[in-house]
Design an enzyme around this catalytic site. Structure first.
Site, PDB file in Angstrom:
ATOM      1  N   LYS A 196       0.757  -1.123  -0.050  1.00  0.00           N
ATOM      2  CA  LYS A 196       0.020  -0.071  -0.238  1.00  0.00           C
ATOM      3  C   LYS A 196       0.900   1.290   0.058  1.00  0.00           C
ATOM      4  O   LYS A 196       1.828   1.303   0.812  1.00  0.00           O
ATOM      5  CB  LYS A 196      -0.989   0.108   1.116  1.00  0.00           C
ATOM      6  CG  LYS A 196      -2.001   0.735   1.186  1.00  0.00           C
ATOM      7  CD  LYS A 196      -2.188   1.758   0.604  1.00  0.00           C
ATOM      8  CE  LYS A 196      -1.824   3.032   2.299  1.00  0.00           C
ATOM      9  NZ  LYS A 196      -1.544   4.320   1.492  1.00  0.00           N
ATOM     10  N   GLY A 249       6.264   4.957   8.196  1.00  0.00           N
ATOM     11  CA  GLY A 249       5.610   6.214   8.322  1.00  0.00           C
ATOM     12  C   GLY A 249       6.158   6.942   9.950  1.00  0.00           C
ATOM     13  O   GLY A 249       7.067   7.072  10.656  1.00  0.00           O
ATOM     14  N   SER A 250       4.576   7.117  10.442  1.00  0.00           N
ATOM     15  CA  SER A 250       4.827   8.150  11.454  1.00  0.00           C
ATOM     16  C   SER A 250       5.022   7.597  12.746  1.00  0.00           C
ATOM     17  O   SER A 250       3.934   6.516  12.769  1.00  0.00           O
ATOM     18  CB  SER A 250       4.233   9.397  11.813  1.00  0.00           C
ATOM     19  OG  SER A 250       2.390   9.094  11.438  1.00  0.00           O
ATOM     20  N   ASP A 252       2.605   7.660  15.374  1.00  0.00           N
ATOM     21  CA  ASP A 252       0.929   8.329  15.147  1.00  0.00           C
ATOM     22  C   ASP A 252       0.890   5.919  14.812  1.00  0.00           C
ATOM     23  O   ASP A 252      -0.197   6.067  15.002  1.00  0.00           O
ATOM     24  CB  ASP A 252       0.170   9.262  15.155  1.00  0.00           C
ATOM     25  CG  ASP A 252       0.588   9.824  16.667  1.00  0.00           C
ATOM     26  OD1 ASP A 252       1.273   9.384  17.276  1.00  0.00           O
ATOM     27  OD2 ASP A 252       0.367  11.256  16.584  1.00  0.00           O
ATOM     28  N   THR A 253       0.850   6.374  13.464  1.00  0.00           N
ATOM     29  CA  THR A 253       0.508   5.291  12.591  1.00  0.00           C
ATOM     30  C   THR A 253       0.649   4.461  12.778  1.00  0.00           C
ATOM     31  O   THR A 253      -0.464   3.199  12.416  1.00  0.00           O
ATOM     32  CB  THR A 253       0.170   6.032  10.860  1.00  0.00           C
ATOM     33  OG1 THR A 253       0.146   7.344  10.463  1.00  0.00           O
ATOM     34  CG2 THR A 253      -0.228   4.781   9.833  1.00  0.00           C
ATOM     35  N   GLY A 254       2.068   4.354  13.095  1.00  0.00           N
ATOM     36  CA  GLY A 254       2.779   3.248  13.596  1.00  0.00           C
ATOM     37  C   GLY A 254       2.303   2.344  14.439  1.00  0.00           C
ATOM     38  O   GLY A 254       1.761   0.976  14.977  1.00  0.00           O
ATOM     39  N   GLU A 271       9.214   0.758  11.621  1.00  0.00           N
ATOM     40  CA  GLU A 271      10.162   2.487  11.074  1.00  0.00           C
ATOM     41  C   GLU A 271       9.920   3.594  10.474  1.00  0.00           C
ATOM     42  O   GLU A 271       9.412   3.830  10.253  1.00  0.00           O
ATOM     43  CB  GLU A 271      10.733   1.999   9.652  1.00  0.00           C
ATOM     44  CG  GLU A 271      11.312   0.395   9.133  1.00  0.00           C
ATOM     45  CD  GLU A 271      13.235   0.272   9.773  1.00  0.00           C
ATOM     46  OE1 GLU A 271      13.082   1.584  10.332  1.00  0.00           O
ATOM     47  OE2 GLU A 271      13.457  -1.041   9.191  1.00  0.00           O
ATOM     48  N   CYS A 305      13.740  10.607   7.248  1.00  0.00           N
ATOM     49  CA  CYS A 305      13.552   9.907   8.946  1.00  0.00           C
ATOM     50  C   CYS A 305      14.792  10.301   9.482  1.00  0.00           C
ATOM     51  O   CYS A 305      14.627  10.220  10.326  1.00  0.00           O
ATOM     52  CB  CYS A 305      12.743   8.549   8.585  1.00  0.00           C
ATOM     53  SG  CYS A 305      14.094   7.047   7.613  1.00  0.00           S
ATOM     54  N   GLU A 402      10.045  15.693  15.094  1.00  0.00           N
ATOM     55  CA  GLU A 402      10.631  15.745  14.608  1.00  0.00           C
ATOM     56  C   GLU A 402       9.521  16.560  13.548  1.00  0.00           C
ATOM     57  O   GLU A 402       8.598  16.536  13.527  1.00  0.00           O
ATOM     58  CB  GLU A 402      10.232  14.333  13.746  1.00  0.00           C
ATOM     59  CG  GLU A 402      10.305  13.708  12.224  1.00  0.00           C
ATOM     60  CD  GLU A 402      10.495  12.457  12.260  1.00  0.00           C
ATOM     61  OE1 GLU A 402       8.342  12.111  11.845  1.00  0.00           O
ATOM     62  OE2 GLU A 402      11.290  11.778  11.486  1.00  0.00           O
TER      63      GLU A 402
HETATM   64  P1  NAD Z   1       2.230   8.420   7.751  1.00  0.00           P
HETATM   65  O1  NAD Z   1       2.340   7.062   8.826  1.00  0.00           O
HETATM   66  O2  NAD Z   1       1.375   9.244   7.514  1.00  0.00           O
HETATM   67  O3  NAD Z   1       1.945   7.644   6.589  1.00  0.00           O
HETATM   68  C1  NAD Z   1       2.446   6.463   6.382  1.00  0.00           C
HETATM   69  C2  NAD Z   1       1.333   5.543   5.519  1.00  0.00           C
HETATM   70  O4  NAD Z   1       0.749   5.246   6.086  1.00  0.00           O
HETATM   71  C3  NAD Z   1       1.345   5.867   4.057  1.00  0.00           C
HETATM   72  O5  NAD Z   1       0.775   4.784   2.993  1.00  0.00           O
HETATM   73  C4  NAD Z   1       0.129   6.416   4.425  1.00  0.00           C
HETATM   74  O6  NAD Z   1      -1.057   6.239   3.677  1.00  0.00           O
HETATM   75  C5  NAD Z   1      -0.363   4.742   5.532  1.00  0.00           C
HETATM   76  N1  NAD Z   1      -1.127   5.135   6.576  1.00  0.00           N
HETATM   77  C6  NAD Z   1      -2.452   6.179   7.173  1.00  0.00           C
HETATM   78  N2  NAD Z   1      -2.780   6.125   8.076  1.00  0.00           N
HETATM   79  C7  NAD Z   1      -3.155   4.993   8.120  1.00  0.00           C
HETATM   80  C8  NAD Z   1      -4.090   3.522   8.914  1.00  0.00           C
HETATM   81  N3  NAD Z   1      -4.465   4.350  10.241  1.00  0.00           N
HETATM   82  N4  NAD Z   1      -3.641   2.420   9.314  1.00  0.00           N
HETATM   83  C9  NAD Z   1      -2.746   2.372   7.311  1.00  0.00           C
HETATM   84  N5  NAD Z   1      -2.300   2.662   6.692  1.00  0.00           N
HETATM   85  C10 NAD Z   1      -1.668   3.922   7.254  1.00  0.00           C
HETATM   86  O7  NAD Z   1       3.532   8.634   8.041  1.00  0.00           O
HETATM   87  P2  NAD Z   1       3.757   9.812   5.878  1.00  0.00           P
HETATM   88  O8  NAD Z   1       3.695  11.414   6.576  1.00  0.00           O
HETATM   89  O9  NAD Z   1       3.627   8.907   5.095  1.00  0.00           O
HETATM   90  O10 NAD Z   1       5.780  10.293   6.378  1.00  0.00           O
HETATM   91  C11 NAD Z   1       6.665  10.734   6.974  1.00  0.00           C
HETATM   92  C12 NAD Z   1       6.931   9.406   8.454  1.00  0.00           C
HETATM   93  O11 NAD Z   1       7.407   8.612   7.716  1.00  0.00           O
HETATM   94  C13 NAD Z   1       7.602  10.099   9.090  1.00  0.00           C
HETATM   95  O12 NAD Z   1       7.353  10.083  10.648  1.00  0.00           O
HETATM   96  C14 NAD Z   1       9.696   9.742   8.812  1.00  0.00           C
HETATM   97  O13 NAD Z   1      10.407   9.488  10.172  1.00  0.00           O
HETATM   98  C15 NAD Z   1       8.830   8.248   8.580  1.00  0.00           C
HETATM   99  N6  NAD Z   1       9.755   7.349   8.344  1.00  0.00           N
HETATM  100  C16 NAD Z   1      10.775   6.959   8.473  1.00  0.00           C
HETATM  101  C17 NAD Z   1      11.414   5.924   7.637  1.00  0.00           C
HETATM  102  C18 NAD Z   1      11.773   4.576   8.758  1.00  0.00           C
HETATM  103  O14 NAD Z   1      12.760   4.166   8.085  1.00  0.00           O
HETATM  104  N7  NAD Z   1      12.727   4.731  10.125  1.00  0.00           N
HETATM  105  C19 NAD Z   1      11.742   6.199   6.676  1.00  0.00           C
HETATM  106  C20 NAD Z   1      11.000   7.231   5.249  1.00  0.00           C
HETATM  107  C21 NAD Z   1       9.939   7.853   6.898  1.00  0.00           C
END
Ligand code: NAD
Length: 505
Positions: A196, A249-250, A252-254, A271, A305, A402
């Site tokens: 996704k 991703g972020s 909170d979503t994680g 991650e 990130c 962040e």
């Molecule tokens: P995000 O959490 O908003 O979105 C990430 C993914 O999750 C997207 O595909 C999004 O559509 C999906 N998503 C959103 N809500 C969801 C839910 N309720 N259930 C399942 N999936 C959902 O993050 P973002 O704004 O796209 O990315 C930025 C964040 O990602 C930053 O905090 C950054 O540090 C982190 N990041 C981490 C790494 C790493 O390897 N550690 C790499 C890149 C980005």
């Protein structure tokens, strides 16, 4: 088609459909028939619509992945992915890498338009994605178990087996690199994948789908469902037939993804974000360090990130380092991604507003320097000039949270113990770097820092696909990249055979 002259026209005439999902080896319309607007961050212009897959499409994709894992052989002669030999899987991954290299310039232009990433950085991402598929292609037939010395009369050994179907939820900032490292490793282990991608940036992920077909990846091994996080993303994390979720991703979503996966006890790699420090001691090679300090902060406009957003500087050299950095900041230019300035725009108006909100909290901080916006940039683009701030309070919101934009803080420290306290004093723990010529101090610091990766006299080691990556604390858990990732995408089985001894007879 020249992407530089007209990105919209370029997107409208792509060689693959972007308003469809990729399931079972073919592009098909999303069942709900919905789409989502796609914007070019460099111009703020809508350049197309992408598929908005939902829970039904995720379910279809998971079923196709299961068929690809253990179903009957597809029409072609080759067995389904889950039943291929490790060597044969490796060959297909090499073929995918070759396809990526063959289409590298198109992929780089797509990523630049989609993410707003300067073309040179997008090209580096394409090379990294190809390298991931090569690395995991080479690793596929080198994952071995162990024999375990046990009681007499037994032979005990371990097998590393595929998990089945893995889910991959990808952010917008590095779609190609993240697909390479997570899908590459999972496929190498013999799993089938459902991806996704982020709704803001999924063009190169869809482009990859077509390339995998040309490379001979069997149907069902890779399925891609673009869609909104709360719809397709949430459905993937909660799907009961997914064995493992790789989420980037972020924070909170994680947490939501982990909670959803826990309902059926699927394993999860998280991650997440970071607030990564670089610690500069007075004896460091400052000239060499300065470019690393800068690049690690502004790469991809700070939307990385592992960005280094905190520069902890020994008080003896703090003024000198601040001056060196300020000079570099003043020379920076942000402009359209395809014109390859130092920085591109941010990904979206929301992201620019978020960075602006953080900067509005910086009124009590001293601005050391700002970069510039390039001349004649499109007025509707999402540009943010880079900002270098001085901060004496390591507990300040900007020193703790962040920002995910081109903002770095210079924070002075008095001694090694204080540097460690400040470096470890956030909820994150992704990456840290130490600049010093003192060998004993390098080793002490490497142990003391709370981070998944520590760099000594460099930052990032050139990205190294071989180097395990991941966080501690709220930066997440589990490791991707390197050989270590293969363990996360496999299950260990212990086999204990009782065969007795000659004494028993
Ligand atoms: P995000 O959490 O908003 O979105 C990430 C993914 O999750 C997207 O595909 C999004 O559509 C999906 N998503 C959103 N809500 C969801 C839910 N309720 N259930 C399942 N999936 C959902 O993050 P973002 O704004 O796209 O990315 C930025 C964040 O990602 C930053 O905090 C950054 O540090 C982190 N990041 C981490 C790494 C790493 O390897 N550690 C790499 C890149 C980005």
């Amino acid at each position: 088609m020249n992407a530089q002259s007209d990105p919209k026209n370029y997107i409208e005439n792509l060689w693959f459909p972007i308003d469809q999902v990729f399931i079972g080896g073919a592009f098909v319309p999303p069942l709900g028939g919905q789409t989502h607007p796609l914007y070019d961050p460099s111009t703020g212009q809508q350049v197309g619509v992408i598929a908005r897959g939902d829970a039904q499409d995720i379910d279809r994709a998971v079923k196709a992945a299961h068929a690809g894992f253990s179903g009957p052989a597809p029409a072609s002669d080759s067995p389904p992915w889950g039943q291929m030999s490790a060597q044969a899987r490796g060959r297909v991954l090499f073929a995918i890498a070759a396809q990526i290299k063959q289409h590298s310039e198109d992929l780089a232009r797509l990523e630049a338009i989609d993410v707003g990433k300067p073309l040179s950085q997008a090209r580096a991402d394409v090379a990294a994605m190809a390298r991931y598929f090569e690395f995991y292609g080479g690793a596929a037939d080198k994952v071995m178990g162990e024999t375990i010395p046990y009681q007499r009369g037994y032979t005990v050994y371990t097998l590393r087996e595929a998990l089945g179907v893995t889910g991959h939820i990808v952010p917008w900032n590095y779609p190609m690199q993240i697909i390479g490292r997570s899908v590459g490793a999972s496929l190498a282990m013999g799993n089938c994948c459902v991806v996704k991608p982020a709704e803001q940036a999924c063009l190169t992920v869809l482009a990859l789908a077509g390339l995998t077909v040309a490379a001979g990846l069997p149907p069902g091994a890779l399925n891609i469902v673009p869609g909104l996080g709360v719809e397709a993303g949430a459905a993937l994390a909660a799907h009961r037939e997914i064995a493992h979720v790789s989420f980037t991703g972020s924070v909170d979503t994680g947490k939501q993804v982990q909670a959803a996966a826990s309902t059926h006890v699927a394993s999860v790699t998280l991650e997440l974000g970071g607030k990564s420090p670089q610690i500069i001691f007075a004896d460091a090679d400052l000239e060499r360090a300065a470019d690393f300090l800068l690049r690690a902060g502004i790469q991809n406009a700070g939307q990385t990130c592992s960005a280094s957003s905190r520069l902890l500087v020994a008080e003896q050299v703090h003024e000198k380092v601040s001056a060196m950095m300020a000079e570099r900041y003043r020379a920076l230019r942000a402009g359209p991604a395809l014109e390859n300035f130092d920085l591109g725009p941010l990904i979206s108006t929301q992201q620019r507003a978020r960075v602006g909100d953080f900067l509005s909290l910086a009124k009590d901080l001293h601005v050391l320097a700002e970069g510039q916006l390039a001349k004649d940039i499109p007025a509707q683009g999402y540009y943010q000039p880079p900002v270098l701030l001085h901060c004496d309070d390591p507990h300040h919101t900007l020193a703790q949270e962040e920002i995910f934009g081109p903002v770095q803080l210079v924070i002075p420290f008095t001694d090694e113990a204080q540097a460690i306290d400040i470096a470890n004093g956030t909820r994150y723990g992704l990456v840290a770097a130490v600049w010093t010529r003192d060998g004993d101090r390098q080793l002490r610091m490497a142990r003391a820092l709370r981070a998944g990766q520590v760099f000594l006299n460099n930052y990032g080691a050139g990205g190294g696909v071989e180097l395990p990556f991941g966080g501690v604390g709220e930066s997440g858990h589990g490791r991707e990249k390197g050989f270590e990732a293969l363990y996360g995408f496999s299950a260990l089985k212990t086999v204990a055979a009782h065969h007795g001894t000659h004494d028993d007879t």
